[in-house]
Design an enzyme around this catalytic site. Structure first.
Site, PDB file in Angstrom:
ATOM      1  N   LYS A  38     -37.850  21.888  11.677  1.00 49.81           N
ATOM      2  CA  LYS A  38     -38.842  22.719  10.978  1.00 49.81           C
ATOM      3  C   LYS A  38     -40.251  22.307  11.412  1.00 49.81           C
ATOM      4  O   LYS A  38     -41.126  23.130  11.625  1.00 49.81           O
ATOM      5  CB  LYS A  38     -38.660  22.529   9.475  1.00 49.81           C
ATOM      6  CG  LYS A  38     -39.896  22.800   8.665  1.00 49.81           C
ATOM      7  CD  LYS A  38     -39.687  23.944   7.727  1.00 49.81           C
ATOM      8  CE  LYS A  38     -40.946  24.344   7.039  1.00 49.81           C
ATOM      9  NZ  LYS A  38     -41.684  23.233   6.474  1.00 49.81           N
ATOM     10  N   ASP A  39     -40.452  20.975  11.545  1.00 47.77           N
ATOM     11  CA  ASP A  39     -41.739  20.444  12.021  1.00 47.77           C
ATOM     12  C   ASP A  39     -41.540  20.045  13.477  1.00 47.77           C
ATOM     13  O   ASP A  39     -41.573  18.861  13.825  1.00 47.77           O
ATOM     14  CB  ASP A  39     -42.156  19.257  11.159  1.00 47.77           C
ATOM     15  CG  ASP A  39     -42.258  19.636   9.695  1.00 47.77           C
ATOM     16  OD1 ASP A  39     -43.269  20.219   9.314  1.00 47.77           O
ATOM     17  OD2 ASP A  39     -41.293  19.395   8.938  1.00 47.77           O
ATOM     18  N   HIS A  93     -35.327  18.944  -0.941  1.00 48.72           N
ATOM     19  CA  HIS A  93     -34.509  20.152  -0.969  1.00 48.72           C
ATOM     20  C   HIS A  93     -33.316  19.923  -0.039  1.00 48.72           C
ATOM     21  O   HIS A  93     -33.165  18.826   0.541  1.00 48.72           O
ATOM     22  CB  HIS A  93     -35.336  21.374  -0.549  1.00 48.72           C
ATOM     23  CG  HIS A  93     -36.095  21.181   0.729  1.00 48.72           C
ATOM     24  ND1 HIS A  93     -35.468  21.008   1.938  1.00 48.72           N
ATOM     25  CD2 HIS A  93     -37.434  21.084   0.984  1.00 48.72           C
ATOM     26  CE1 HIS A  93     -36.369  20.856   2.892  1.00 48.72           C
ATOM     27  NE2 HIS A  93     -37.580  20.879   2.342  1.00 48.72           N
ATOM     28  N   HIS A 132     -33.827  18.220   3.401  1.00 45.47           N
ATOM     29  CA  HIS A 132     -33.962  16.756   3.367  1.00 45.47           C
ATOM     30  C   HIS A 132     -32.586  16.101   3.183  1.00 45.47           C
ATOM     31  O   HIS A 132     -32.266  15.109   3.822  1.00 45.47           O
ATOM     32  CB  HIS A 132     -34.838  16.323   2.188  1.00 45.47           C
ATOM     33  CG  HIS A 132     -36.266  16.756   2.260  1.00 45.47           C
ATOM     34  ND1 HIS A 132     -36.838  17.586   1.322  1.00 45.47           N
ATOM     35  CD2 HIS A 132     -37.260  16.469   3.133  1.00 45.47           C
ATOM     36  CE1 HIS A 132     -38.106  17.783   1.606  1.00 45.47           C
ATOM     37  NE2 HIS A 132     -38.387  17.127   2.715  1.00 45.47           N
ATOM     38  N   MET A 173     -41.732  13.214   2.342  1.00 46.28           N
ATOM     39  CA  MET A 173     -42.809  13.161   1.341  1.00 46.28           C
ATOM     40  C   MET A 173     -42.283  13.605  -0.029  1.00 46.28           C
ATOM     41  O   MET A 173     -43.058  13.946  -0.922  1.00 46.28           O
ATOM     42  CB  MET A 173     -43.974  14.044   1.778  1.00 46.28           C
ATOM     43  CG  MET A 173     -44.585  13.547   3.105  1.00 46.28           C
ATOM     44  SD  MET A 173     -46.282  14.027   3.355  1.00 46.28           S
ATOM     45  CE  MET A 173     -46.122  15.794   3.414  1.00 46.28           C
ATOM     46  N   GLN A 201     -52.452  12.146   6.422  1.00 47.54           N
ATOM     47  CA  GLN A 201     -52.065  13.306   7.247  1.00 47.54           C
ATOM     48  C   GLN A 201     -52.498  14.626   6.640  1.00 47.54           C
ATOM     49  O   GLN A 201     -52.218  15.683   7.200  1.00 47.54           O
ATOM     50  CB  GLN A 201     -50.565  13.293   7.540  1.00 47.54           C
ATOM     51  CG  GLN A 201     -49.683  13.656   6.379  1.00 47.54           C
ATOM     52  CD  GLN A 201     -48.212  13.449   6.714  1.00 47.54           C
ATOM     53  OE1 GLN A 201     -47.752  12.322   6.880  1.00 47.54           O
ATOM     54  NE2 GLN A 201     -47.463  14.525   6.836  1.00 47.54           N
TER      55      GLN A 201
HETATM   56  P1  AMP Z   1     -41.493  16.418   4.572  1.00 46.04           P
HETATM   57  O1  AMP Z   1     -41.026  15.816   3.285  1.00 46.04           O
HETATM   58  O2  AMP Z   1     -41.880  17.845   4.456  1.00 46.04           O
HETATM   59  O3  AMP Z   1     -42.496  15.557   5.282  1.00 46.04           O
HETATM   60  O4  AMP Z   1     -40.207  16.448   5.494  1.00 46.04           O
HETATM   61  C1  AMP Z   1     -39.441  15.292   5.736  1.00 46.04           C
HETATM   62  C2  AMP Z   1     -38.459  15.593   6.848  1.00 46.04           C
HETATM   63  O5  AMP Z   1     -37.618  16.666   6.453  1.00 46.04           O
HETATM   64  C3  AMP Z   1     -39.155  16.035   8.142  1.00 46.04           C
HETATM   65  O6  AMP Z   1     -38.481  15.469   9.244  1.00 46.04           O
HETATM   66  C4  AMP Z   1     -39.004  17.516   8.094  1.00 46.04           C
HETATM   67  O7  AMP Z   1     -39.033  18.135   9.368  1.00 46.04           O
HETATM   68  C5  AMP Z   1     -37.646  17.669   7.442  1.00 46.04           C
HETATM   69  N1  AMP Z   1     -37.520  18.994   6.847  1.00 46.04           N
HETATM   70  C6  AMP Z   1     -38.430  19.638   6.078  1.00 46.04           C
HETATM   71  N2  AMP Z   1     -38.006  20.876   5.772  1.00 46.04           N
HETATM   72  C7  AMP Z   1     -36.797  21.020   6.374  1.00 46.04           C
HETATM   73  C8  AMP Z   1     -35.845  22.097   6.441  1.00 46.04           C
HETATM   74  N3  AMP Z   1     -36.056  23.254   5.836  1.00 46.04           N
HETATM   75  N4  AMP Z   1     -34.701  21.883   7.136  1.00 46.04           N
HETATM   76  C9  AMP Z   1     -34.475  20.700   7.765  1.00 46.04           C
HETATM   77  N5  AMP Z   1     -35.337  19.657   7.742  1.00 46.04           N
HETATM   78  C10 AMP Z   1     -36.481  19.811   7.058  1.00 46.04           C
END
Ligand code: AMP
Length: 282
Positions: free
Chosen positions: A151-152, A34, A37, A30, A61
């Site tokens: 993390k998720d 960082h 990602h 999304m 979501q």
């Molecule tokens: P998001 O943009 O938060 O939806 O996350 C996109 C992907 O990055 C998802 O698969 C998350 O689990 C992963 N992600 C988010 N934060 C972290 C983190 N600190 N370390 C590793 N993967 C992460």
């Protein structure tokens, strides 16, 4: 670096470069990227011929409209960060209409109960939204491998369930959590924390680490009580849940058993910003 806003353009581009032998790695995000990602992109670049990353704040979501409104959107900065890893990443950054075509609604899913625990219980409809977007993105990108962060962890298990139930031909790869130097799990929502909040939020991971130690000798109840008490003392924090669960079913543990894998899950509000974290107990 190529960026597509429309799925029709992305699909034609992929059709022009993908052959039967090409492997496609896919990293859905999304945005507000960082190092966590970026680590997913790096893994995908190592494993595959082509890497696609999507950047899309998926409205279906979000159970909390305010959270959706305040979610950081930083596409230009994100593109710069991706460039520091590689120029070869294909970015898909669609509009809501390109994905939902005027009907911004979730499909409804049965993930065999995984969706009823923790995040699912506290964020009604969240995993229907996740299932909807991930399934659509898989249909568009048709990846060989797709990368998700631990993390998720609940989301990771649900995506595995989604591909097995719908027989989607993609391998789901879970990757370790990236953390700030103080232990705080990296998250796009951390951008909304003040420097002081960010520093104090280290207590989330240190509590999980302490809980893991306690789990060796204490009962589940005693560990949960310790965590509860600790957060009652933290003025700017509100514990939403702390659970120790079986890694595969995500059901809360009743009795410890030697050959099972356990994991603790936590969700905490730092003022109005909701943060989650998890740690393996094995
Ligand atoms: P998001 O943009 O938060 O939806 O996350 C996109 C992907 O990055 C998802 O698969 C998350 O689990 C992963 N992600 C988010 N934060 C972290 C983190 N600190 N370390 C590793 N993967 C992460």
């Amino acid at each position: 670096m190529v960026i597509f806003e429309r799925q029709s353009d992305l699909k034609s581009h992929l059709e022009s470069i993908v052959t039967a032998k090409t492997t496609v790695g896919f990293v859905p995000t999304m945005g507000a990227l960082h190092a966590g990602h970026l680590s997913l992109i790096e893994q995908s670049l190592t494993d595959n011929d082509i890497t696609v990353m999507s950047i899309f704040v998926n409205p279906t979501q979000f159970n909390n409209p305010d959270d959706l409104k305040k979610y950081p959107r930083t596409l230009e900065k994100d593109v710069e960060k991706i460039k520091t890893v590689s120029d070869a990443v294909i970015i898909y950054a669609p509009t809501v209409d390109d994905i939902y075509n005027g009907k911004t609604e979730s499909e409804s899913f049965n993930f065999d109960g995984l969706e009823n625990q923790m995040e699912g219980r506290h964020r009604p409809g969240h995993f229907d939204g996740v299932g909807t977007i991930v399934k659509r993105l898989f249909e568009i990108v048709k990846p060989t491998n797709s990368y998700f962060g631990e993390k998720d962890f609940q989301q990771l298990q649900i995506v595995k369930k989604l591909v097995s139930k719908y027989q989607i031909p993609v391998r789901i790869i879970g990757r370790p959590i990236f953390r700030e130097p103080n232990g705080l799990a990296m998250s796009s929502r951390n951008e909304r924390l003040t420097p002081e909040e960010k520093q104090k939020a280290a207590v989330i991971f240190s509590t999980l680490q302490h809980a893991k130690k306690m789990f060796g000798t204490k009962s589940v109840n005693e560990v949960a009580k310790y965590v509860d008490k600790l957060f009652q003392k933290q003025k700017d924090f509100k514990l939403e849940y702390f659970e120790i669960a079986d890694e595969s079913t995500l059901l809360p543990i009743i009795r410890k058993s030697k050959n099972k894998k356990y994991r603790a899950f936590i969700a905490v509000f730092v003022n109005d910003i909701r943060l989650i974290d998890t740690i393996s107990f094995n």
